[in-house]
Design an enzyme around this catalytic site. Structure first.
Site, PDB file in Angstrom:
ATOM      1  NE  ARG A 167       4.203  -1.986   7.634  1.00  0.00           N
ATOM      2  CZ  ARG A 167       4.751  -1.697   6.468  1.00  0.00           C
ATOM      3  NH1 ARG A 167       5.516  -0.566   6.936  1.00  0.00           N
ATOM      4  NH2 ARG A 167       5.162  -2.421   5.545  1.00  0.00           N
ATOM      5  CD  GLU A 175       6.614  -9.634   6.588  1.00  0.00           C
ATOM      6  OE1 GLU A 175       6.731 -10.316   8.232  1.00  0.00           O
ATOM      7  OE2 GLU A 175       6.281  -9.006   6.510  1.00  0.00           O
ATOM      8  NE  ARG A 209       0.625  -2.888  10.819  1.00  0.00           N
ATOM      9  CZ  ARG A 209       1.039  -2.946  10.636  1.00  0.00           C
ATOM     10  NH1 ARG A 209       2.166  -3.893  10.429  1.00  0.00           N
ATOM     11  NH2 ARG A 209       0.685  -3.767   8.962  1.00  0.00           N
TER      12      ARG A 209
END
Length: 278
Positions: A167, A175, A209
């Site tokens: 990330r 998104e 992540r």
């Protein structure tokens, strides 16, 4: 200093590989006040060496020189660095998340790989050469169950690698269903596809992540995405002023998503989606 200050002109005597005295005139003695000033300067230079990549030698006047070993700058908070294998286009999830593979031979946790996995990786290569598919499949299962896999390196050789989801620290891209979500992903693919990355790992998030700063051939990926107007500075988790500056440059020039009259923040969009109001 007896035995040192009276050396021949230009002669240099090393003191344990770090300090030495250089005289400009034979037999000339340095006043105590000058020695004190040089010592204070030496301390300051040694302190600065911990923050920058130091040159091989600092000289204070014509008498005192300090030899320093160059040190790599490590930003505060970095736990370790990952150097990835080449990134595939399919590895980019969206504009702020990348899946990468790291060769375990160059991994900070290389010593944690079990002997069973190491042996399976070696035997797997032999089984493939011998075209023993059943044996290769059984060995591959051992490798996968251990959390690793065989991935080709730059020379096409299969190496034992570990998979990570990364990330990008400090930014939040639209998104995929949001305006400019597709463009953000495509831009990140264009930037990292086929490249090896250097990732400075700071933390992990609730989704497992790793959170880090990503460098692609000397280019800060976060800076690139912010200046392209394809990500927001994620101020809830990162307060670095440079990220705000890069975002503002795109805002002022109305680049990317800032061309929209009222672009929606990704974290607010996700909140609406969770509540079913999107």
């Amino acid at each position: 200093m007896p035995g040192v200050m009276g050396t021949a002109p230009g002669h240099r005597r090393e003191r344990r590989g770090s300090f030495h005295v250089r005289t400009g005139v034979a037999g000339k003695r340095v006043p105590p006040s000058t020695v004190l000033a040089y010592c204070i300067g030496a301390i300051a230079l040694l302190a600065s060496a911990g923050r920058t990549r130091a040159p091989k030698e600092f000289c204070l006047g014509s008498f005192w020189c300090i030899s320093l070993t160059p040190v790599a700058y490590k930003p505060q908070g970095v736990k370790y660095e990952l150097h990835t294998l080449h990134v595939d286009a399919k590895a980019v999830t969206d504009g702020d998340t990348i899946t990468v593979y790291v060769n375990m031979a160059n991994h900070p946790e290389s010593g944690d790989v079990s002997q069973e996995v190491h042996k399976a990786a070696t035997e797997w290569t032999k089984a493939r050469v011998a075209k023993n598919c059943q044996r290769a499949d059984a060995l591959q299962k051992i490798i996968l169950d251990g959390g690793y896999r065989q991935v080709p390196n730059t020379r096409g050789e299969q190496v034992l690698a570990k998979k990570y989801r990364i990330r990008l620290r400090g930014i939040d891209a639209p998104e995929s269903l949001m305006p400019y979500g597709k463009e953000a992903k495509e831009e990140l693919v264009r930037l990292v596809q086929g490249k090896t990355l250097k990732i400075s790992i700071y933390d992990s998030d609730r989704y497992g992540r790793l959170v880090g700063d990503v460098d692609c051939n000397g280019v800060s990926v976060q800076e690139h995405m912010l200046k392209k107007g394809l990500a927001w500075h994620y101020t809830a988790y990162d307060h670095r002023m440079e990220l705000s500056k890069w975002e503002n440059q795109a805002r002022v020039s109305r680049t990317g998503l800032w061309a929209l009259p009222d672009p929606e923040k990704p974290w607010e969009w996700r909140k609406k989606k969770r509540s079913g109001t999107v």
